[in-house]
Design a protein around this motif. Structure first.
Motif, PDB file in Angstrom:
ATOM      1  N   ALA A  49       0.851  -1.193   0.000  1.00 28.38           N
ATOM      2  CA  ALA A  49       0.000   0.000   0.000  1.00 28.38           C
ATOM      3  C   ALA A  49       0.881   1.234   0.000  1.00 28.38           C
ATOM      4  CB  ALA A  49      -0.904   0.021   1.219  1.00 28.38           C
ATOM      5  N   GLN A  50       0.303   2.323  -0.456  1.00 25.84           N
ATOM      6  CA  GLN A  50       0.978   3.620  -0.412  1.00 25.84           C
ATOM      7  C   GLN A  50      -0.021   4.659   0.085  1.00 25.84           C
ATOM      8  OE1 GLN A  50       3.294   4.824  -3.819  1.00 25.84           O
ATOM      9  NE2 GLN A  50       2.793   6.972  -3.485  1.00 25.84           N
ATOM     10  N   TRP A  51       0.422   5.483   1.034  1.00 31.25           N
ATOM     11  CA  TRP A  51      -0.430   6.514   1.608  1.00 31.25           C
ATOM     12  C   TRP A  51       0.329   7.837   1.652  1.00 31.25           C
ATOM     13  CZ3 TRP A  51      -5.469   6.033   3.442  1.00 31.25           C
ATOM     14  CH2 TRP A  51      -5.979   4.738   3.447  1.00 31.25           C
ATOM     15  N   ARG A  52      -0.403   8.918   1.455  1.00 31.49           N
ATOM     16  CA  ARG A  52       0.144  10.271   1.644  1.00 31.49           C
ATOM     17  C   ARG A  52      -0.527  10.841   2.884  1.00 31.49           C
ATOM     18  NH1 ARG A  52       2.165  13.664  -2.188  1.00 31.49           N
ATOM     19  NH2 ARG A  52       0.563  15.183  -1.700  1.00 31.49           N
ATOM     20  N   LEU A  53       0.308  11.259   3.835  1.00 26.68           N
ATOM     21  CA  LEU A  53      -0.191  11.798   5.090  1.00 26.68           C
ATOM     22  C   LEU A  53       0.245  13.241   5.251  1.00 26.68           C
ATOM     23  CD1 LEU A  53       0.752   8.852   7.484  1.00 26.68           C
ATOM     24  CD2 LEU A  53      -1.389   9.215   6.264  1.00 26.68           C
ATOM     25  N   ASP A  54      -0.549  13.992   5.991  1.00 27.00           N
ATOM     26  CA  ASP A  54      -0.173  15.351   6.363  1.00 27.00           C
ATOM     27  C   ASP A  54       0.974  15.267   7.371  1.00 27.00           C
ATOM     28  OD1 ASP A  54      -1.041  18.351   6.601  1.00 27.00           O
ATOM     29  OD2 ASP A  54      -0.792  17.602   8.655  1.00 27.00           O
ATOM     30  N   ARG A  55       2.048  16.026   7.116  1.00 28.86           N
ATOM     31  CA  ARG A  55       3.234  15.956   7.974  1.00 28.86           C
ATOM     32  C   ARG A  55       2.907  16.330   9.419  1.00 28.86           C
ATOM     33  NH1 ARG A  55       8.708  19.607   7.510  1.00 28.86           N
ATOM     34  NH2 ARG A  55       7.174  21.280   7.552  1.00 28.86           N
ATOM     35  N   GLU A  56       2.125  17.374   9.625  1.00 28.63           N
ATOM     36  CA  GLU A  56       1.810  17.792  10.994  1.00 28.63           C
ATOM     37  C   GLU A  56       0.881  16.802  11.690  1.00 28.63           C
ATOM     38  OE1 GLU A  56       3.508  20.035  12.799  1.00 28.63           O
ATOM     39  OE2 GLU A  56       4.678  19.998  10.950  1.00 28.63           O
ATOM     40  N   MET A  57      -0.005  16.184  10.928  1.00 24.69           N
ATOM     41  CA  MET A  57      -0.866  15.156  11.514  1.00 24.69           C
ATOM     42  C   MET A  57      -0.007  13.984  12.007  1.00 24.69           C
ATOM     43  SD  MET A  57      -3.924  13.075   9.683  1.00 24.69           S
ATOM     44  CE  MET A  57      -4.597  11.598  10.375  1.00 24.69           C
ATOM     45  N   LEU A  58       0.980  13.604  11.220  1.00 22.83           N
ATOM     46  CA  LEU A  58       1.889  12.529  11.619  1.00 22.83           C
ATOM     47  C   LEU A  58       2.616  12.914  12.901  1.00 22.83           C
ATOM     48  CD1 LEU A  58       3.111   9.763  10.893  1.00 22.83           C
ATOM     49  CD2 LEU A  58       4.772  10.973   9.472  1.00 22.83           C
ATOM     50  N   ALA A  59       3.077  14.152  12.989  1.00 27.86           N
ATOM     51  CA  ALA A  59       3.772  14.621  14.192  1.00 27.86           C
ATOM     52  C   ALA A  59       2.838  14.638  15.398  1.00 27.86           C
ATOM     53  CB  ALA A  59       4.361  16.006  13.953  1.00 27.86           C
ATOM     54  N   GLU A  60       1.619  15.120  15.217  1.00 28.52           N
ATOM     55  CA  GLU A  60       0.658  15.167  16.320  1.00 28.52           C
ATOM     56  C   GLU A  60       0.292  13.763  16.796  1.00 28.52           C
ATOM     57  OE1 GLU A  60      -2.764  17.644  15.639  1.00 28.52           O
ATOM     58  OE2 GLU A  60      -1.517  19.160  14.653  1.00 28.52           O
ATOM     59  N   GLY A  61       0.256  12.808  15.872  1.00 29.36           N
ATOM     60  CA  GLY A  61      -0.079  11.439  16.233  1.00 29.36           C
ATOM     61  C   GLY A  61       0.916  10.798  17.182  1.00 29.36           C
ATOM     62  N   LEU A  62       2.116  11.350  17.266  1.00 29.48           N
ATOM     63  CA  LEU A  62       3.100  10.846  18.225  1.00 29.48           C
ATOM     64  C   LEU A  62       2.730  11.208  19.659  1.00 29.48           C
ATOM     65  CD1 LEU A  62       6.353  11.723  16.259  1.00 29.48           C
ATOM     66  CD2 LEU A  62       5.480   9.410  16.741  1.00 29.48           C
ATOM     67  N   ASN A  63       1.875  12.248  19.817  1.00 27.97           N
ATOM     68  CA  ASN A  63       1.547  12.752  21.150  1.00 27.97           C
ATOM     69  C   ASN A  63       0.100  12.563  21.577  1.00 27.97           C
ATOM     70  OD1 ASN A  63       4.183  13.884  21.625  1.00 27.97           O
ATOM     71  ND2 ASN A  63       3.649  15.375  20.059  1.00 27.97           N
ATOM     72  N   ARG A  64      -0.807  12.468  20.601  1.00 26.01           N
ATOM     73  CA  ARG A  64      -2.225  12.351  20.950  1.00 26.01           C
ATOM     74  C   ARG A  64      -2.971  11.712  19.785  1.00 26.01           C
ATOM     75  NH1 ARG A  64      -5.549  16.028  18.547  1.00 26.01           N
ATOM     76  NH2 ARG A  64      -4.541  17.694  17.398  1.00 26.01           N
ATOM     77  N   PRO A  65      -4.150  11.168  20.024  1.00 27.24           N
ATOM     78  CA  PRO A  65      -4.942  10.601  18.928  1.00 27.24           C
ATOM     79  C   PRO A  65      -5.360  11.701  17.941  1.00 27.24           C
ATOM     80  CG  PRO A  65      -5.742   9.804  21.043  1.00 27.24           C
ATOM     81  CD  PRO A  65      -4.766  10.905  21.336  1.00 27.24           C
ATOM     82  N   VAL A  66      -5.186  11.431  16.659  1.00 33.21           N
ATOM     83  CA  VAL A  66      -5.591  12.350  15.602  1.00 33.21           C
ATOM     84  C   VAL A  66      -6.186  11.541  14.461  1.00 33.21           C
ATOM     85  CG1 VAL A  66      -3.906  14.158  16.136  1.00 33.21           C
ATOM     86  CG2 VAL A  66      -3.298  12.364  14.524  1.00 33.21           C
ATOM     87  N   GLY A  67      -6.988  12.230  13.658  1.00 32.35           N
ATOM     88  CA  GLY A  67      -7.530  11.618  12.462  1.00 32.35           C
ATOM     89  C   GLY A  67      -8.969  11.184  12.636  1.00 32.35           C
ATOM     90  N   VAL A  68      -9.714  11.487  11.619  1.00 33.43           N
ATOM     91  CA  VAL A  68     -11.108  11.064  11.533  1.00 33.43           C
ATOM     92  C   VAL A  68     -11.283  10.614  10.092  1.00 33.43           C
ATOM     93  CG1 VAL A  68     -13.506  11.797  11.661  1.00 33.43           C
ATOM     94  CG2 VAL A  68     -11.833  12.749  13.248  1.00 33.43           C
ATOM     95  N   GLY A  69     -11.803   9.451   9.892  1.00 31.53           N
ATOM     96  CA  GLY A  69     -11.986   8.991   8.525  1.00 31.53           C
ATOM     97  C   GLY A  69     -11.036   7.875   8.179  1.00 31.53           C
TER      98      GLY A  69
END
Length: 141
Positions: A49-69
């Motif tokens: 698989a290949q995914w494109r993620l938002d860089r800041e979302m990836l960074a925030e995910g290290l500290n707290r739950p993020v993402g909807v969908g």
């Protein structure tokens, strides 16, 4: 100046009924697309698989739950390991369900990758071709 960062990590794919097994995750960042990180998951020479993620979302995910969908990230501690849990939801199936993949990555390795991307383009200094296009439109309008 280097405008690209690439890291290959061994991550754990959690498959229902089989537990975890290792796959490669190729993380890529290109200053020409400063808001995105590309992750390519591969096993035995095949792209899974290949995914494109938002860089800041990836960074925030290290500290707290993020993402909807389709993409959800959150930190996970498993004893000695600090992991980033990445959950990816696929296209809806005819039965109404969705394919789901859960990947566990070593959080310090992801954080180091993100630090390298920030050395190239610090947060808040991202520019995209849209910025120049809008500036041209506004200058001529």
């Amino acid at each position: 100046m280097n405008t690209f960062v690439h890291k290959t990590l061994v991550v754990q794919l959690h498959a229902p009924g089989t537990g975890r097994f290792p796959v490669l995750a190729h993380l890529g960042y290109d200053a020409d697309d400063p808001f995105a990180v590309t992750i390519v998951f591969a096993h035995d020479g095949h792209v899974l698989a290949q995914w494109r993620l938002d860089r800041e979302m990836l960074a925030e995910g290290l500290n707290r739950p993020v993402g909807v969908g389709d993409v959800r990230l959150r930190p996970a501690d498993t004893g000695m390991w600090h992991e980033l849990r990445l959950e990816f939801l696929g296209e809806p199936r005819p039965d109404g369900g969705r394919q789901r993949a859960v990947v566990h990555a070593w959080a310090p390795a992801v954080a180091m990758f993100l630090r390298e991307t920030r050395e190239i383009v610090p947060p808040g200094r991202e520019r995209s071709p849209v910025d120049e296009l809008l500036a041209d439109i506004l200058a001529t309008g």
